[in-house]
Design an enzyme around this catalytic site. Structure first.
Site, PDB file in Angstrom:
ATOM      1  N   SER A  27       0.816  -1.220   0.000  1.00  0.00           N
ATOM      2  CA  SER A  27       0.000   0.000   0.000  1.00  0.00           C
ATOM      3  C   SER A  27       0.849   1.270   0.000  1.00  0.00           C
ATOM      4  O   SER A  27       1.910   1.325   0.633  1.00  0.00           O
ATOM      5  CB  SER A  27      -0.881  -0.012   1.254  1.00  0.00           C
ATOM      6  N   GLU A  73       0.202   3.666   1.715  1.00  0.00           N
ATOM      7  CA  GLU A  73       0.286   4.108   3.116  1.00  0.00           C
ATOM      8  C   GLU A  73       1.683   3.880   3.681  1.00  0.00           C
ATOM      9  O   GLU A  73       2.098   4.558   4.614  1.00  0.00           O
ATOM     10  CB  GLU A  73      -0.730   3.348   3.975  1.00  0.00           C
ATOM     11  N   TYR A  84      -1.478   0.147  10.627  1.00  0.00           N
ATOM     12  CA  TYR A  84      -1.773  -0.494   9.339  1.00  0.00           C
ATOM     13  C   TYR A  84      -0.553  -0.426   8.425  1.00  0.00           C
ATOM     14  O   TYR A  84      -0.126  -1.426   7.842  1.00  0.00           O
ATOM     15  CB  TYR A  84      -2.973   0.202   8.677  1.00  0.00           C
TER      16      TYR A  84
END
Ligand code: NAP
Ligand code: F7E
Length: 358
Positions: free
Chosen positions: A131, A133, A154
């Site tokens: 990801s 992120e 996460y």
């Protein structure tokens, strides 16, 4: 016939990937969690009951990515050519409330699968749903060589999964890739992600069923793309000669504020009259600005996003207006049909496949 095993098949990406692979002639196996209510709505249009004697190419198996034994058994039983590991606790805000659970499900699950592949001596090619992120507070634009600065449990869990994927590639010679995907959305997006939360609210406000929309940080910027485009990139990564990691995004970023402008503006409303801030949606550490530099994927995978920000928002608002029982303005749909090359072909393939197996 190639066989694919998908974890997270009931999620947004899992459902689009299943359609895509079935249309390419694959036999698709998916892992589905046992729940007290049905959780396969995103797949219902594809599922056929084997008891009816149909030509079935989609198989669902109960399982959980928290269980190594279950994953090992499935890999031995199915003998897949490709494994797409999409299952995760995928909500960033929720990962602050469930940090250790997220570490287990989103991070450790990857090594469970890689270890099962290695121990079974499986030839399966492996895709890890990494990801954007993971870039966290790194300056935009972000590409494959940008150093990671994760800002949530996460992102930290995804970073573990990213590195262990590279480790099994380098150490054991597995064909294992990281797709580092920037935000991708669709009418099938989970209702608590900001795009869908906004497009559902627009429909509910137009229908007279909602008065206000409570949001968090409106200044965050994201590179939002269209999920069906992104599942094609996942597949392309597993068709290369050598396993490598790729950044996938549109190369265009917008703020949540711009998303509000676009979604409310599409139905002729001014969002300032409806939106309120609720600090409970703020995150302890925010990721301010994610913008993909997807040049490597453009050059090597010959991949291009077909749907961009404005079209994406309109497609989602149209779909939510329809769900709310209102006639959609329709522009989103016609944009999709006109500009999304191959959409018709893909839909036709899915339709004829469905007819063939009925
Ligand atoms: P999603 O809609 O939240 O789907 C997550 C899937 O994981 C669901 O099928 C869910 O099952 C399953 N799952 C969760 N915990 C599980 C467990 N313990 N055992 C088995 N299955 C479990 O996510 P998505 O948007 O499709 O994203 C797919 C993957 O890409 C995720 O790994 C996500 O973190 C990653 N990713 C997403 C984006 C994005 O913008 N969408 C960007 C980059 C990376 P239930 O249906 O039963 O809940
Ligand atoms: O937030 C802001 C929020 O939850 C986007 C996941 O698919 O993409 C997704 O993670 C931005 C953030 O997605 C609300 O603070 C404001 O800055 O839609 P989101 P995300 O956190 O970017 C990445 C690439 C993934 O890998 C993840 O799995 O919007 N925001 N107000 C809000 N966000 C939410 N959810 N709700 C609000 O009310």
């Amino acid at each position: 016939m190639k066989k694919a095993l998908i974890t997270g098949i009931t999620g947004q990406d899992g459902s689009y990937l299943t359609e895509f692979l079935l249309a390419k002639g694959y036999e698709v196996h998916g892992i589905i969690r046992r729940a007290s209510t049905f959780n396969s709505q995103r797949l219902d249009h594809l599922y056929r009951d084997p008891h009816n004697g149909d030509d079935v190419r989609l198989y669902l198996h109960y399982g959980d990515i928290g269980s190594s034994g279950n994953l090992s058994d499935l890999i031995r039983q199915v003998q897949p050519d490709e494994i797409y590991h999409l299952a995760a606790q995928s909500h960033v805000r929720v990962s602050f409330d469930l940090p250790d659970y997220t570490g287990d499900v989103t991070g450790l699950s990857t090594v469970r699968i890689l270890e099962a592949i290695r121990r079974a001596d499986s030839h399966a090619r492996f895709y890890q749903a990494s990801s954007s992120e993971m870039f966290g507070s790194a300056s935009p634009p972000q590409h494959e060589e940008t150093p990671f600065e994760p800002q949530s449990p996460y992102a930290a869990a995804k970073l573990y999964a990213y590195w262990v994927t590279r480790n099994y590639r380098d150490g054991y010679g597995l064909y294992a890739c990281n797709g580092i995907l920037f935000n991708h959305e669709s009418p099938r997006r989970g209702e608590t992600f900001v795009t869908r939360k906004i497009t559902r609210a627009v429909a509910a406000i137009v229908a007279g069923r909602q008065q206000h929309l409570y949001l968090g940080n409106l200044d965050a910027r994201r590179d939002w793309g269209y999920a069906p485009d992104y599942v094609e990139a996942m597949w392309l990564m597993l068709q290369q000669e050598q396993a490598e990691d790729f950044v996938i995004g549109t190369g265009e970023a917008h703020s949540v504020r711009e998303l509000l402008d676009e979604a409310f503006g599409y139905v002729g409303l001014d969002w300032n009259q409806y939106v309120r801030i609720d600090e409970k949606y703020y995150r302890p550490t925010e990721v301010d600005y994610l913008l993909a530099d997807p040049q490597k994927a453009f050059a090597r995978l010959k991949w291009q996003p077909r749907v961009h920000f404005r079209e994406l928002v309109r497609i989602m608002v149209d779909a939510d207006l329809e769900l709310a029982g209102l006639a959609a303005p329709g522009e989103g749909r016609s944009i999709l049909e006109e500009r999304y090359d191959g959409w018709h072909r893909w839909q036709d393939q899915v339709a004829s496949m469905e007819k063939g197996t009925r």
